[in-house]
Design a protein around this motif. Structure first.
Motif, PDB file in Angstrom:
ATOM      1  N   THR A   8       6.180  14.703  13.084  1.00 16.01           N
ATOM      2  CA  THR A   8       5.032  13.796  13.054  1.00 16.01           C
ATOM      3  C   THR A   8       5.097  12.848  14.244  1.00 16.01           C
ATOM      4  N   GLU A  38       4.655   5.844   9.845  1.00 18.38           N
ATOM      5  CA  GLU A  38       3.271   5.995   9.388  1.00 18.38           C
ATOM      6  C   GLU A  38       3.148   7.180   8.422  1.00 18.38           C
ATOM      7  N   ALA A  39       3.775   8.306   8.772  1.00 23.50           N
ATOM      8  CA  ALA A  39       3.724   9.474   7.896  1.00 23.50           C
ATOM      9  C   ALA A  39       4.424   9.202   6.573  1.00 23.50           C
ATOM     10  N   GLN A  82       4.874   6.337   5.106  1.00 22.56           N
ATOM     11  CA  GLN A  82       4.078   5.384   4.332  1.00 22.56           C
ATOM     12  C   GLN A  82       2.976   6.100   3.556  1.00 22.56           C
ATOM     13  N   ALA A  83       2.296   7.038   4.214  1.00 23.53           N
ATOM     14  CA  ALA A  83       1.228   7.786   3.543  1.00 23.53           C
ATOM     15  C   ALA A  83       1.782   8.593   2.378  1.00 23.53           C
ATOM     16  N   ILE A  84       2.994   9.109   2.524  1.00 30.43           N
ATOM     17  CA  ILE A  84       3.631   9.893   1.459  1.00 30.43           C
ATOM     18  C   ILE A  84       4.084   8.994   0.326  1.00 30.43           C
ATOM     19  N   THR A  86       8.795   0.969   5.070  1.00 27.38           N
ATOM     20  CA  THR A  86       7.819   1.314   4.031  1.00 27.38           C
ATOM     21  C   THR A  86       8.131   0.674   2.687  1.00 27.38           C
ATOM     22  N   ASP A 127      -2.138  18.818   5.317  1.00 26.80           N
ATOM     23  CA  ASP A 127      -1.342  17.748   5.898  1.00 26.80           C
ATOM     24  C   ASP A 127      -0.845  16.844   4.769  1.00 26.80           C
ATOM     25  N   CYS A 128       0.458  16.615   4.725  1.00 30.14           N
ATOM     26  CA  CYS A 128       1.032  15.824   3.627  1.00 30.14           C
ATOM     27  C   CYS A 128       0.504  14.395   3.605  1.00 30.14           C
ATOM     28  N   ARG A 129      -0.073  13.940   4.714  1.00 28.14           N
ATOM     29  CA  ARG A 129      -0.599  12.577   4.764  1.00 28.14           C
ATOM     30  C   ARG A 129      -2.018  12.477   4.220  1.00 28.14           C
ATOM     31  N   THR A 130      -2.758  13.591   4.245  1.00 30.06           N
ATOM     32  CA  THR A 130      -4.180  13.506   3.920  1.00 30.06           C
ATOM     33  C   THR A 130      -4.659  14.519   2.885  1.00 30.06           C
TER      34      THR A 130
END
Length: 198
Positions: free
Chosen positions: A42, A47-48, A50-52, A115, A20-23
């Motif tokens: 997603t 949210e996705a 931001q994680a990236i 973001t 998962d690109c977020r985790t």
């Protein structure tokens, strides 16, 4: 396949990580984060993203290309009713029923702003055609065939009505008869640099 291609090209500086690109355990100093048809699947685009973005170094590039049904629906609804219009309306409904975002230009713009990337540069591109040698109609028919279980599950269209084996030919005949070209799914691309002070 990707590893084999990198090996065949003599690329020694390429690593592939499935996850998962977020985790996924990837670190946080990338020069760029680039994705194609990722964020639309997603639950929460912002949210996705931001994680990236957190994994990209300040000054790095963030760029995503995602499908957007809005331009193609406008195109087919501007022409006569028929199988080409139905194909895209069925497809859009299947994606919505599957929880996929279908208006990604808006989602991307909002997510980039939220973001801290600022207003992104954006462009929408697609292929248009329909002649005898144009492969886009076969691609569209194969795409609808792939979501047929969703189409039937939600009562959007039956397999008999869709008739995926003849769908491309029926679309091609309609293009010839009406003079209205067939449009493939538009991709909206948004990109920006992560601020240096981020």
């Amino acid at each position: 396949t990707a590893r084999a291609r990198a090996h065949d090209a003599g690329r020694q500086n390429v690593t592939f990580v499935a996850g998962d690109c977020r985790t996924a355990p990837l670190g946080s100093s990338f020069d760029a984060a680039i994705g194609r048809m990722v964020l639309m699947y997603t639950r929460d685009v912002t949210e996705a993203l931001q994680a990236i973005v957190e994994r990209v170094r300040p000054g790095g590039v963030v760029a995503f290309a995602e499908a957007d049904f809005c331009p193609v629906l406008g195109h087919v609804r501007g022409g006569p009713p028929g199988v080409c219009r139905s194909l895209w309306e069925w497809g859009e409904r299947a994606f919505v029923c599957g929880g996929v975002h279908v208006a990604m230009a808006t989602h991307l713009n909002r997510a980039f702003m939220a973001t801290g990337l600022g207003e992104p540069e954006m462009i929408v591109q697609t292929l248009v055609g329909g002649g005898e040698e144009w492969p886009g109609l076969e691609w569209a028919a194969a795409s609808l065939r792939s979501v047929l279980p969703v189409l039937e599950q939600h009562g959007i269209v039956t397999a008999e009505e869709l008739d995926p084996d003849t769908l491309a030919a029926r679309c091609r005949a309609e293009v010839v008869a009406t003079g209205v070209p067939f449009m493939l799914i538009p991709l909206v691309t948004a990109w920006a640099r992560k601020p240096l002070d981020a």
